[in-house]
Enzyme design. Structure first.
Site, short mmCIF file in Angstrom:
data_model
loop_
_atom_site.label_atom_id
_atom_site.label_comp_id
_atom_site.label_asym_id
_atom_site.label_seq_id
_atom_site.Cartn_x
_atom_site.Cartn_y
_atom_site.Cartn_z
N ASP A 185 75.22 78.22 16.70
CA ASP A 185 74.24 78.89 15.83
C ASP A 185 73.17 77.87 15.41
O ASP A 185 72.71 77.87 14.27
CB ASP A 185 74.93 79.49 14.60
CG ASP A 185 74.03 80.45 13.82
OD1 ASP A 185 73.03 80.93 14.38
OD2 ASP A 185 74.32 80.71 12.63
N ASP A 201 76.58 74.17 9.06
CA ASP A 201 77.02 75.53 9.39
C ASP A 201 77.71 75.59 10.75
O ASP A 201 77.25 76.26 11.67
CB ASP A 201 75.79 76.46 9.36
CG ASP A 201 76.17 77.90 9.10
OD1 ASP A 201 77.38 78.19 9.00
OD2 ASP A 201 75.26 78.74 9.03
P1 ATP Z 1 73.37 81.55 6.20
O1 ATP Z 1 74.00 82.90 6.38
O2 ATP Z 1 72.16 81.55 5.34
O3 ATP Z 1 73.22 80.82 7.49
P2 ATP Z 1 75.82 80.37 5.66
O4 ATP Z 1 76.63 81.28 4.85
O5 ATP Z 1 76.01 80.39 7.12
O6 ATP Z 1 74.37 80.70 5.33
P3 ATP Z 1 75.37 77.50 5.54
O7 ATP Z 1 74.30 77.68 6.55
O8 ATP Z 1 76.47 76.57 5.87
O9 ATP Z 1 76.02 78.89 5.11
O10 ATP Z 1 74.73 77.02 4.17
C1 ATP Z 1 73.78 77.81 3.51
C2 ATP Z 1 72.70 76.94 2.89
O11 ATP Z 1 73.26 76.06 1.93
C3 ATP Z 1 71.98 76.06 3.89
O12 ATP Z 1 70.88 76.73 4.45
C4 ATP Z 1 71.53 74.89 3.03
O13 ATP Z 1 70.33 75.22 2.36
C5 ATP Z 1 72.63 74.79 1.98
N1 ATP Z 1 73.65 73.79 2.36
C6 ATP Z 1 74.65 73.94 3.27
N2 ATP Z 1 75.41 72.83 3.37
C7 ATP Z 1 74.90 71.95 2.49
C8 ATP Z 1 75.25 70.59 2.11
N3 ATP Z 1 76.27 69.95 2.66
N4 ATP Z 1 74.48 69.98 1.17
C9 ATP Z 1 73.45 70.63 0.61
N5 ATP Z 1 73.08 71.90 0.90
C10 ATP Z 1 73.78 72.56 1.84
MN MN Z 2 73.41 78.86 7.92
#
Ligand code: ATP
Ligand code: MN
Length: 248
Positions: A185, A201
């Site tokens: 992804d 992610d």
């Molecule tokens: P989405 O559906 O929006 O893709 P998701 O549920 O898949 O979200 P992630 O993509 O892992 O989850 O994280 C969502 C958001 O949180 C990221 O876009 C980023 O802005 C923030 N984020 C994720 N991991 C971190 C981290 N380790 N440190 C700081 N911010 C983070």
């Molecule tokens: Mn994401």
């Protein structure tokens, strides 16, 4: 005594949560309290993102360090479909008996933790995984003082250059050739920029011998190429990049 100091500092239990979040279930709250004492967390701050599958919260420790806490929603239909799609055919997880949705989500969180660990050990720039319990994953916080770093998507155009592009391609090579994983992804939404790039992610990432690994990899590369091309930068053809990647 350390315990006493903690209790004095955080007089009321509700101070553990800066923002009360009605989307979290009682079990998750209990788990968050246990994780707080294990990792020396003073406060969970308000969520910085609510995605399709999870919410992310910064957590501040008593020494002023930050963690990113990813809390997976315990049930959504699309989540269930996605878990089935990605864990089937992945030999590491096929054997796990999936009895109900909760277990399915826990598997998903554990999978992201393992993928992060494997990538981190291979030298890929991902948030360092710290701890996983049920639907909660704790990892290194990417950003400063609880303020997250920008996503590639959010970066001003003048900061998007060829160095950034080659940094991402290097991460891709480490991921496939060293960690033996395909992200699945990868796009400007799952890359953070903080003194270089961080890949995030990775819950859906699969081993390179997964039946869909090649499809996912091509899609990942195309996403990155499309983004940089749209910014008017020169890119390396997907075919050329594939030649540097060792897929069985
Ligand atoms: P989405 O559906 O929006 O893709 P998701 O549920 O898949 O979200 P992630 O993509 O892992 O989850 O994280 C969502 C958001 O949180 C990221 O876009 C980023 O802005 C923030 N984020 C994720 N991991 C971190 C981290 N380790 N440190 C700081 N911010 C983070
Ligand atoms: Mn994401």
């Amino acid at each position: 005594m350390l315990e006493k100091r903690k209790i004095e500092k955080r007089r009321k239990d509700e101070d553990l949560f800066k923002v009360v979040d009605s989307t979290l279930d009682p079990k998750t709250y209990v788990n968050l309290e246990n994780i707080a004492s294990r990792l020396d967390i003073e406060t969970y701050l308000g969520s910085i993102s609510s995605g399709k599958e999870a919410k992310i919260y910064p957590a501040r420790t008593y020494d002023g360090k930050y963690y990113a806490v990813k809390i997976y929603y315990v049930s959504t239909a699309s989540h269930k479909r996605a878990v089935e799609r990605y864990t089937l055919g992945d030999q590491r997880f096929e054997k796990i008996k999936i009895s109900n949705t909760r277990q399915l989500i826990y598997t998903w969180a554990r999978k992201e933790f393992k993928n992060l660990k494997r990538m981190h050990e291979a030298g890929v720039r991902v948030p360092e995984p710290i701890y996983v319990y049920e639907n909660i994953l704790v990892m290194q916080f990417i950003g400063e003082n609880g303020v997250r770093a920008p996503l590639l998507k959010e970066l001003p155009d003048e900061e998007i250059d060829n160095n950034l592009y080659s940094d991402i391609i290097s991460q891709l090579q480490l991921m496939v050739n060293k960690a033996k994983l395909v992200h699945g992804d990868l796009s400007e939404y799952n890359i953070m920029v903080y003194d270089g790039v961080y890949i995030i992610d990775v819950s859906q990432s699969v081993p390179i011998d997964h039946e869909n690994a090649m499809d996912f990899l091509i899609r990942d590369i195309n996403n990155v190429n499309r983004f940089f091309e749209s910014k008017g930068l020169s890119i390396i053809d997907t075919e050329e990049i594939l030649k540097t990647l060792e897929i069985p």
